[in-house]
Motif scaffolding. Structure first.
Motif, PDB file in Angstrom:
ATOM      1  N   TYR A  53     -15.470   6.716  -4.694  1.00  0.00           N
ATOM      2  CA  TYR A  53     -16.488   7.635  -3.077  1.00  0.00           C
ATOM      3  C   TYR A  53     -16.351   8.907  -2.974  1.00  0.00           C
ATOM      4  O   TYR A  53     -16.710   9.127  -3.304  1.00  0.00           O
ATOM      5  CB  TYR A  53     -16.142   6.467  -2.045  1.00  0.00           C
ATOM      6  CG  TYR A  53     -15.963   7.638  -0.286  1.00  0.00           C
ATOM      7  CD1 TYR A  53     -17.289   6.954  -0.505  1.00  0.00           C
ATOM      8  CD2 TYR A  53     -15.420   7.899  -0.195  1.00  0.00           C
ATOM      9  CE1 TYR A  53     -17.857   7.906   1.026  1.00  0.00           C
ATOM     10  CE2 TYR A  53     -16.366   9.086   0.924  1.00  0.00           C
ATOM     11  CZ  TYR A  53     -17.727   8.587   1.672  1.00  0.00           C
ATOM     12  OH  TYR A  53     -18.204   8.835   2.761  1.00  0.00           O
ATOM     13  N   ASP A  68      -5.744  10.798   5.605  1.00  0.00           N
ATOM     14  CA  ASP A  68      -6.682  10.014   6.248  1.00  0.00           C
ATOM     15  C   ASP A  68      -7.728  11.410   6.651  1.00  0.00           C
ATOM     16  O   ASP A  68      -8.630  11.891   7.589  1.00  0.00           O
ATOM     17  CB  ASP A  68      -6.294   9.328   7.713  1.00  0.00           C
ATOM     18  CG  ASP A  68      -6.379   7.810   7.518  1.00  0.00           C
ATOM     19  OD1 ASP A  68      -7.046   7.073   6.601  1.00  0.00           O
ATOM     20  OD2 ASP A  68      -5.583   7.105   8.340  1.00  0.00           O
ATOM     21  N   LYS A  87      -0.655   8.010   3.770  1.00  0.00           N
ATOM     22  CA  LYS A  87      -2.064   7.530   4.762  1.00  0.00           C
ATOM     23  C   LYS A  87      -2.847   8.354   5.700  1.00  0.00           C
ATOM     24  O   LYS A  87      -3.823   8.725   5.482  1.00  0.00           O
ATOM     25  CB  LYS A  87      -1.820   5.897   4.738  1.00  0.00           C
ATOM     26  CG  LYS A  87      -3.373   5.419   5.414  1.00  0.00           C
ATOM     27  CD  LYS A  87      -4.222   5.207   4.688  1.00  0.00           C
ATOM     28  CE  LYS A  87      -5.208   4.617   4.837  1.00  0.00           C
ATOM     29  NZ  LYS A  87      -6.477   5.486   5.098  1.00  0.00           N
ATOM     30  N   GLY A 113       0.539  -1.258   0.053  1.00  0.00           N
ATOM     31  CA  GLY A 113       0.175   0.054  -0.464  1.00  0.00           C
ATOM     32  C   GLY A 113       1.501   1.338   0.457  1.00  0.00           C
ATOM     33  O   GLY A 113       1.862   1.018  -0.083  1.00  0.00           O
ATOM     34  N   PRO A 135      -2.846  -3.956  -4.500  1.00  0.00           N
ATOM     35  CA  PRO A 135      -3.945  -3.204  -3.335  1.00  0.00           C
ATOM     36  C   PRO A 135      -3.590  -1.650  -3.229  1.00  0.00           C
ATOM     37  O   PRO A 135      -4.698  -1.107  -2.924  1.00  0.00           O
ATOM     38  CB  PRO A 135      -2.884  -4.146  -1.947  1.00  0.00           C
ATOM     39  CG  PRO A 135      -2.716  -5.299  -2.921  1.00  0.00           C
ATOM     40  CD  PRO A 135      -2.480  -4.996  -4.178  1.00  0.00           C
ATOM     41  N   THR A 136      -2.545  -1.258  -3.413  1.00  0.00           N
ATOM     42  CA  THR A 136      -2.305  -0.042  -3.462  1.00  0.00           C
ATOM     43  C   THR A 136      -3.489   0.697  -5.118  1.00  0.00           C
ATOM     44  O   THR A 136      -4.046   1.432  -4.796  1.00  0.00           O
ATOM     45  CB  THR A 136      -0.910  -0.209  -4.474  1.00  0.00           C
ATOM     46  OG1 THR A 136       0.189   0.118  -3.525  1.00  0.00           O
ATOM     47  CG2 THR A 136      -1.075   1.563  -4.293  1.00  0.00           C
ATOM     48  N   SER A 181      -6.200  -0.465  -6.196  1.00  0.00           N
ATOM     49  CA  SER A 181      -7.373  -0.818  -5.184  1.00  0.00           C
ATOM     50  C   SER A 181      -7.444   0.092  -4.402  1.00  0.00           C
ATOM     51  O   SER A 181      -8.505   0.460  -4.360  1.00  0.00           O
ATOM     52  CB  SER A 181      -7.720  -2.863  -5.105  1.00  0.00           C
ATOM     53  OG  SER A 181      -8.156  -2.863  -4.803  1.00  0.00           O
ATOM     54  N   GLN A 182      -7.317   0.960  -3.229  1.00  0.00           N
ATOM     55  CA  GLN A 182      -7.127   1.798  -2.910  1.00  0.00           C
ATOM     56  C   GLN A 182      -7.535   3.096  -3.134  1.00  0.00           C
ATOM     57  O   GLN A 182      -8.713   3.749  -3.284  1.00  0.00           O
ATOM     58  CB  GLN A 182      -6.583   1.478  -1.529  1.00  0.00           C
ATOM     59  CG  GLN A 182      -6.528   2.747  -0.322  1.00  0.00           C
ATOM     60  CD  GLN A 182      -5.501   2.775   0.256  1.00  0.00           C
ATOM     61  OE1 GLN A 182      -4.148   2.038  -0.159  1.00  0.00           O
ATOM     62  NE2 GLN A 182      -5.729   3.394   1.778  1.00  0.00           N
ATOM     63  N   TYR A 183      -6.857   2.942  -3.736  1.00  0.00           N
ATOM     64  CA  TYR A 183      -6.595   4.534  -4.668  1.00  0.00           C
ATOM     65  C   TYR A 183      -8.230   4.590  -5.776  1.00  0.00           C
ATOM     66  O   TYR A 183      -8.958   5.178  -5.835  1.00  0.00           O
ATOM     67  CB  TYR A 183      -5.572   5.112  -5.795  1.00  0.00           C
ATOM     68  CG  TYR A 183      -5.530   5.632  -6.855  1.00  0.00           C
ATOM     69  CD1 TYR A 183      -5.920   7.162  -6.423  1.00  0.00           C
ATOM     70  CD2 TYR A 183      -6.327   5.438  -8.356  1.00  0.00           C
ATOM     71  CE1 TYR A 183      -5.757   7.813  -7.579  1.00  0.00           C
ATOM     72  CE2 TYR A 183      -6.593   6.237  -8.797  1.00  0.00           C
ATOM     73  CZ  TYR A 183      -6.162   7.756  -9.083  1.00  0.00           C
ATOM     74  OH  TYR A 183      -6.094   8.432 -10.088  1.00  0.00           O
ATOM     75  N   LYS A 184      -8.893   3.611  -6.455  1.00  0.00           N
ATOM     76  CA  LYS A 184      -9.590   3.326  -6.767  1.00  0.00           C
ATOM     77  C   LYS A 184     -11.039   3.573  -5.803  1.00  0.00           C
ATOM     78  O   LYS A 184     -11.957   4.340  -6.766  1.00  0.00           O
ATOM     79  CB  LYS A 184     -10.026   2.009  -7.820  1.00  0.00           C
ATOM     80  CG  LYS A 184      -8.729   2.224  -8.913  1.00  0.00           C
ATOM     81  CD  LYS A 184      -8.865   1.143  -9.729  1.00  0.00           C
ATOM     82  CE  LYS A 184      -8.172   1.638 -11.613  1.00  0.00           C
ATOM     83  NZ  LYS A 184      -8.329   0.437 -11.882  1.00  0.00           N
ATOM     84  N   ALA A 185     -10.773   3.152  -4.992  1.00  0.00           N
ATOM     85  CA  ALA A 185     -11.678   2.820  -4.174  1.00  0.00           C
ATOM     86  C   ALA A 185     -12.652   4.342  -4.209  1.00  0.00           C
ATOM     87  O   ALA A 185     -13.513   5.117  -3.182  1.00  0.00           O
ATOM     88  CB  ALA A 185     -11.720   2.276  -2.770  1.00  0.00           C
ATOM     89  N   MET A 186     -10.891   4.860  -3.120  1.00  0.00           N
ATOM     90  CA  MET A 186     -11.291   6.570  -2.712  1.00  0.00           C
ATOM     91  C   MET A 186     -11.911   7.299  -3.826  1.00  0.00           C
ATOM     92  O   MET A 186     -12.564   8.332  -3.161  1.00  0.00           O
ATOM     93  CB  MET A 186     -10.140   6.889  -2.496  1.00  0.00           C
ATOM     94  CG  MET A 186      -9.635   8.240  -1.360  1.00  0.00           C
ATOM     95  SD  MET A 186      -8.014   8.031  -0.661  1.00  0.00           S
ATOM     96  CE  MET A 186      -6.728   8.176  -2.512  1.00  0.00           C
TER      97      MET A 186
END
Length: 180
Positions: free
Chosen positions: A143, A101, A97, A91, A132-133, A135-140
């Motif tokens: 949203y 946050d 992060k 990540g 995973p990096t 995936s987190q970026y795309k989810a963020m």
């Protein structure tokens, strides 16, 4: 029309591969007439979100008074936000992060950001390491309703300068140039 771009570099390493990739992007973006404000969050004092809810009653303001205040000022004027980070344990770094946050406070005061990009480097030869990096970026960004301008990654870079001569530097510069 020129865009106002904020780039968050999550690497604590000065002049490392992440910074070289970010600099290539910045060069392209500036060549296209954009303004870029870059923050080296990996070398800034930014504490994690305390979930104190102060920002609920003070829209866009965080109770913590650290280096994040400077970033908030830029975010509230930015059109595009770029994340640049080495991959640590699948990540983005803890440094970036923490800044992400802390953007929670900004959810109570609208940021003009409409688009974003990801620049990431990693040591591994296994290209699954970056998944995973991304995936987190795309989810963020899904949203937040932000448009993805592009994702540039580079594997097999560990030591400072390993990225030199790699296609990803040209790709990052071209991504920067494409923003208008």
């Amino acid at each position: 029309m020129a865009k106002r771009i904020v780039l968050l570099n999550g690497s604590p390493r000065k002049n490392g591969n992440t910074e070289l990739l970010a600099n290539a992007f910045i060069k392209g973006a500036k060549d296209s007439g954009n303004t870029v404000t870059s923050f080296h969050v990996g070398r800034m004092k930014i504490s994690g979100c305390m979930d104190c809810k102060y920002c609920h009653s003070h829209p866009g303001e965080c109770v913590q008074k650290d280096d994040m205040q400077e970033i908030y000022n830029a975010l509230y004027r930015a059109d595009i936000l770029v994340f640049a980070s080495p991959v640590y344990w699948f990540g983005m770094t803890a440094h970036i992060k923490s800044a992400i946050d802390r953007m929670y406070a900004a959810s109570y005061k609208e940021m003009p950001i409409t688009s974003t990009a990801l620049l990431a480097v990693y040591e591994d030869t296994n290209t699954d390491t970056i998944k995973p990096t991304i995936s987190q970026y795309k989810a963020m960004i899904q949203y937040l309703g932000w448009k993805d301008c592009g994702i540039i990654t580079q594997s097999e870079v560990l030591n400072k300068g390993d990225i030199e001569g790699k296609q990803s530097l040209t790709d990052a510069e071209n991504l920067g140039k494409s923003i208008q």
